[in-house]
Structures are given as C-alpha cells and as structure tokens.
Design a protein around this motif. Structure first.
Motif, short mmCIF file in Angstrom:
data_model
loop_
_atom_site.label_atom_id
_atom_site.label_comp_id
_atom_site.label_asym_id
_atom_site.label_seq_id
_atom_site.Cartn_x
_atom_site.Cartn_y
_atom_site.Cartn_z
N ILE A 42 -56.84 -21.75 -44.10
CA ILE A 42 -55.91 -22.76 -44.54
C ILE A 42 -56.39 -23.76 -45.44
CG2 ILE A 42 -54.88 -25.09 -43.15
CD1 ILE A 42 -56.33 -24.07 -41.03
N ASN A 43 -54.82 -24.27 -46.15
CA ASN A 43 -54.96 -24.98 -47.32
C ASN A 43 -55.36 -23.88 -48.89
OD1 ASN A 43 -54.62 -26.98 -49.29
ND2 ASN A 43 -57.19 -27.44 -49.16
N ALA A 44 -54.70 -22.68 -48.41
CA ALA A 44 -54.55 -21.88 -49.34
C ALA A 44 -53.89 -21.80 -50.82
CB ALA A 44 -54.37 -20.60 -48.62
N PRO A 45 -54.17 -22.51 -51.74
CA PRO A 45 -52.79 -22.06 -53.41
C PRO A 45 -52.67 -21.44 -53.38
CG PRO A 45 -55.40 -21.50 -54.26
CD PRO A 45 -55.76 -21.74 -52.39
N ARG A 46 -51.09 -21.15 -53.67
CA ARG A 46 -50.66 -20.19 -53.84
C ARG A 46 -50.24 -19.77 -55.74
NH1 ARG A 46 -46.83 -24.55 -50.73
NH2 ARG A 46 -47.79 -25.61 -52.28
N LEU A 47 -50.90 -18.85 -55.55
CA LEU A 47 -51.29 -18.53 -57.34
C LEU A 47 -50.51 -16.94 -57.52
CD1 LEU A 47 -54.24 -20.59 -57.92
CD2 LEU A 47 -52.02 -20.69 -58.33
N VAL A 395 -46.68 -17.99 -70.31
CA VAL A 395 -47.62 -18.89 -69.53
C VAL A 395 -48.18 -17.65 -68.58
CG1 VAL A 395 -46.73 -20.53 -69.86
CG2 VAL A 395 -45.04 -19.25 -68.76
N TYR A 396 -47.94 -16.65 -68.30
CA TYR A 396 -48.39 -15.72 -66.78
C TYR A 396 -50.26 -16.58 -66.64
CZ TYR A 396 -50.18 -12.61 -70.52
OH TYR A 396 -50.52 -11.95 -71.74
N HIS A 397 -50.62 -16.34 -68.00
CA HIS A 397 -51.80 -17.01 -67.55
C HIS A 397 -52.17 -18.11 -66.20
CE1 HIS A 397 -53.71 -14.28 -70.81
NE2 HIS A 397 -52.86 -14.82 -71.34
N LEU A 398 -50.83 -18.33 -66.60
CA LEU A 398 -50.80 -20.33 -66.08
C LEU A 398 -50.91 -20.30 -64.78
CD1 LEU A 398 -51.13 -23.62 -67.46
CD2 LEU A 398 -49.01 -23.08 -66.88
N ASP A 399 -50.15 -18.98 -64.79
CA ASP A 399 -50.06 -18.26 -63.28
C ASP A 399 -50.55 -18.16 -62.42
OD1 ASP A 399 -46.35 -17.71 -63.99
OD2 ASP A 399 -47.52 -19.73 -63.69
N TYR A 402 -52.12 -22.20 -61.18
CA TYR A 402 -51.42 -23.84 -61.46
C TYR A 402 -50.50 -23.03 -60.92
CZ TYR A 402 -55.37 -25.50 -64.39
OH TYR A 402 -56.39 -25.87 -64.79
N GLU A 403 -50.44 -23.98 -59.23
CA GLU A 403 -49.40 -23.69 -58.10
C GLU A 403 -48.53 -24.77 -58.97
OE1 GLU A 403 -50.09 -25.58 -54.58
OE2 GLU A 403 -50.77 -23.35 -54.60
N HIS A 404 -46.99 -24.06 -59.09
CA HIS A 404 -45.36 -25.30 -59.59
C HIS A 404 -45.98 -26.21 -60.72
CE1 HIS A 404 -44.71 -23.66 -55.93
NE2 HIS A 404 -45.37 -24.52 -55.03
N VAL A 405 -46.65 -26.10 -61.46
CA VAL A 405 -47.74 -27.51 -63.16
C VAL A 405 -45.86 -28.27 -63.53
CG1 VAL A 405 -47.44 -25.33 -64.70
CG2 VAL A 405 -48.93 -26.92 -65.04
#
Ligand code: EPZ
Length: 422
Positions: A42-47, A395-399, A402-405
């Motif tokens: 639960i609370n897994a990040p969407r990355l 910015v694919y590095h960012l994805d 970081y979700e929804h930056v």
C-alpha cells in the motif's frame, strides 16, 4: 522527449503530499518471490521504475496487479516458472539485481544479468555476490550474467560488508530469511528503506533482529507467508521538496514528512538558515529570515547526509551567502548537475570528489539537460528561483523517481509546466 519549463517566481505556499519511497518499494516488490502467499503493498509510488520492476517480476511468472491508480500493488509468486532476469530489463534499472537473493533462497537457483554501470558510477555488485557466497551459494559469472545455485538451499552465514551497501544488505537480508540456520550481517546499511523491508519480512514470518543498526541477525525459517505492508514515506522526495521553499522563500508543509527520516539533512538546512518544524501532518519548512548561508556537506551512508540529496542541496547553495564545499563520498561521478547549474550562472569548481560552490546573487534561467534522476530535479529547483525561464530536457530521468512533479510544485504556486515534444 518531454521537457519541463520553469519560470522563476516568488515565494511558495501550501502543502505537498509525499509519496511512498521508490527505494523501499524496489526492494519490497522482489520480496514477493520469497513466498507463495500474496504480498500486497500500500502507498506504492507511481513511477516508471516501479513499472519496470513489475515487468521484471511478471517475466519471472509473478502476478503483479496495480490497483487504485498504482498506489496498491497486489502480488503473488505462486507460480514462478522462470528464474532468469534478462539483460534487456536489468539494464533499464539496476535495482533488478534485487531478485537474485529471493530467487536463490526460495528455488536454489537464479540467473540474473549483471546490471552494468549507470551515469553516476560503475555500480559493481561484488558485495551482493560475496554475501550470497557466504551463505553457501555457488556463483558463476559468464556472458554478463550471474549463474547462482544453492543445491541444498542456502545456509546461515557470517557476512561482513566492506562498505555499508544498501542493495547488498537488502539482497542478503532477503536471502537469509529462508537460509538454514542463523545469518549475521555486519556493517549492514541502516537506511529507513531497510528498516521498512525488515518490517515487511517480519510480517511475512521472518525472524530478524537489529534492522536500523549495523549488525543484523536473521534466523532462517522453512517458508514465509503473505502480508499487507504500507510503504514508508520517500525521504528523498521529502528532502527534495523541502528545498523548494528554502530556495524560493515562503512556507510549505510536506505531508507525511518526519524529521527522523532526514536528521542529518535537517541539521544542514538549519545551519543554512532554513527552519523545519514537525507537525502532526508533516514538516513545515520556511526560510528563517534573510539570506541562505553557505554550509559544507559530506555525503555518507545513513544516518549521514544522503547522497541522493546532494544535487538538490547544491542548487540551494548556488545562491547562498558565502562559499560551500560539497564532498561526494558514495558515488564516483555524481556532479553532472554542476555544469548545467553553471549554465544558469552558478559559480562551481569541481575537483575530484569535492565541489566548491561560491554563492551568487541570482541564477539566470537557461536551457539545461537532465543527466540522471536527482540531477534533473536539482535543475528544476534552481529554475524555481532563477530570473527568467529554465527549460529542462530529458525529463524521462525525472519520471523514474518523482510522480506528478509539475502538479506538486504548481500546487504551491510555482510557475512550471511540462512540454510534450512531438
Ligand atoms: C541505493 O543504491 C539506492 N537505489 C540509490 O538511489 C542510493 O543512491 C544508494 O543506495 C546509496 O544510498 C535503490 O535503493 C534502488 P549502494 P545501491 O550499494 O544499493 C558501491 C536514487 O537516486 N558498491 O549503497 O546501488 C557502489 O559502487 C538511487 O534513487 C560496491 O562497490 O547503493 C557505490 O559507490 C541512485 N559494490 C556505493 O557502494 C557493491 O556490491 C553505494 O552503493 C555494491 C555497492
């Protein structure tokens, strides 16, 4: 490839929710391989990294179902028909090596591609392999793969890490839960993500003591059950967004933040003139008054200053009053954000593992390029307070981390948008 456009603006205010920890989730997910019972996170990040790990586990035969928009991962490793992790997935994400220990522990065999290096360093896995050998594994390295076997299963062993490696500790910890006998891990890494993994494994029936300290003792059991586990808050995302009001001014509350996750980092922020106040909902961060002051930073394994926040801290220190020294002691090539910050007018001198940052009054927006996950977000932070417009490409590095930056920063008043290039 997409880019992110940031227009330097004024003070920020409002709240930013902090997601579950990427680096906890990437070790909690392979833990499903240790049991035939369901493991739900639960609370897994969407990355994108989580999606890559999902693909890897599914390629082995695990069932991974993403629910509630990716915040819940329902996993089952009842039918693992394949024990080989291919290079084409492993090269995309080094954390794939974390399937090695669980596969070996449960099935007595695993073939996992060596991950290879990445932008920030060679990233060897020798400590992972030495730990598994100490538990009786036979390892044969050929054609870029680790061919690991443990005919009669793993046995408890004494492991002393030359370096408190996070990944090696995680691989060894997971493997030891099913080894016959007792395993002692000395000079184990102490990161909160390892404490989180130990808690999840214990909920599955593992016998573990000492997580969070440098000596862990694991009593092997015959089998593990299932569990439902809530992923710990992401301390690196937390630290990253704490720097936004520090760089721009204003006051922001980071929901889910706790000082205990980032004590060394919070001490440095305090010395730099940034106040951090713990509330029941999270951490409220604001500049104390006036300028940010120069501070010296040396990265170290937890509980030291996190290497994953070094690039972001450098962005803050670019406009601090005075000269700061940042020493990177964990990775050999983790200053690639420096030349990009210099394009924005920063005054940085890199010599070996130390970057000397002479504060300037103001940075100027410029087109810059993301080179790795944490460098990408340090450029966005710098752009928030720079004069004019900063365009961060790749910015694919960012994805990956970081979700929804854009949503999180524009939610507190930042002038930021994502440009999708045809
Ligand atoms: C984890 O990487 C994190 N990744 C990294 O986060 C983080 O920077 C790092 O720990 C340090 O905190 C995940 O958890 C998925 P290490 P890991 O083993 O396990 C050397 C991010 O930005 N080493 O502690 O690979 C290695 O070369 C990423 O989210 C060996 O020499 O880190 C490095 O110099 C980047 N032999 C140092 O130790 C080994 O067998 C730290 O590595 C293993 C590591």
């Amino acid at each position: 490839m997409d880019s992110i456009l940031v227009k330097g603006g004024g003070a920020l205010s409002g709240q930013i929710p902090i997601a579950g920890a990427k680096n906890a989730c990437l070790t909690l997910m392979p833990a499903t391989l240790l049991s035939e019972e369901p493991l739900t996170l639960i609370n897994a990040p969407r990355l994108s990294d989580i999606r890559t790990m999902t693909q890897l586990l599914q390629s082995l035969g695990a069932e991974v179902t993403s629910l509630q928009g990716g915040q819940v991962l329902a996993m089952s490793s009842h039918d693992i028909h394949n024990r080989m992790a291919h290079y084409d997935i492993v090269r995309k994400m080094r954390a794939s090596i974390l399937v090695l220990g669980p596969l070996l522990a449960r099935f007595g065999e695993a073939v996992v591609s060596l991950p290879g290096g990445c932008a920030i360093g060679a990233r060897p896995v020798d400590l992972h392999l030495k730990a598994l050998e100490a538990m009786g594994a036979t390892l044969d390295l050929r054609d870029g793969y680790v061919h690991a076997t443990a005919k009669n299963g793993l046995k408890g062993g004494q492991v002393a890490f030359d370096f408190a490696s996070v990944g090696a500790t995680e691989n060894a910890l997971m493997a030891a839960t099913l080894a016959k006998g007792t395993t002692v891990l000395k000079n184990a890494a102490r990161e909160p993500e390892i404490v989180d993994l130990a808690r999840c494994l214990r909920a599955m029936g593992a016998r573990i003591e000492g997580e969070g300290t440098s000596v862990m003792t694991i009593e092997g059991v015959d089998r593990l059950g299932g569990a439902t586990h809530t992923v710990v808050t992401d301390r690196i995302e937390l630290g990253t967004y704490m720097l936004a009001p520090a760089i721009c001014g204003g006051e922001v509350e980071l929901l889910g933040g706790r000082i205990a996750l980032l004590e060394a980092f919070c001490e440095k922020l305090d010395a730099a003139g940034v106040s951090v106040r713990e509330t029941e909902k999270g951490l409220v961060v604001a500049r104390k008054n006036g300028d940010i002051r120069a501070v010296d930073v040396t990265t170290a394994p937890f509980p030291g200053f996190p290497t994953d926040l070094q690039a972001q801290m450098m962005a803050l220190l670019c406009t601090a009053a005075g000269t700061s020294h940042l020493e990177e002691k964990i990775f050999e090539n983790r200053f690639m954000h420096a030349p990009e910050l210099m394009r924005m007018g920063a005054n940085i001198d890199v010599h070996g593992g130390t970057a000397t940052v002479k504060g300037v009054k103001k940075l100027r927006g410029a087109p810059v390029m993301a080179t790795d996950l944490r460098a990408s977000v340090s450029l966005i932070l710098a752009g928030l307070a720079a004069e004019g417009e900063t365009r961060v490409s790749r910015v694919y590095h960012l994805d990956r981390g970081y979700e929804h930056v854009v949503a999180k920063l524009s939610g507190v008043g930042a002038n930021i948008e994502r440009i999708t290039e045809q």
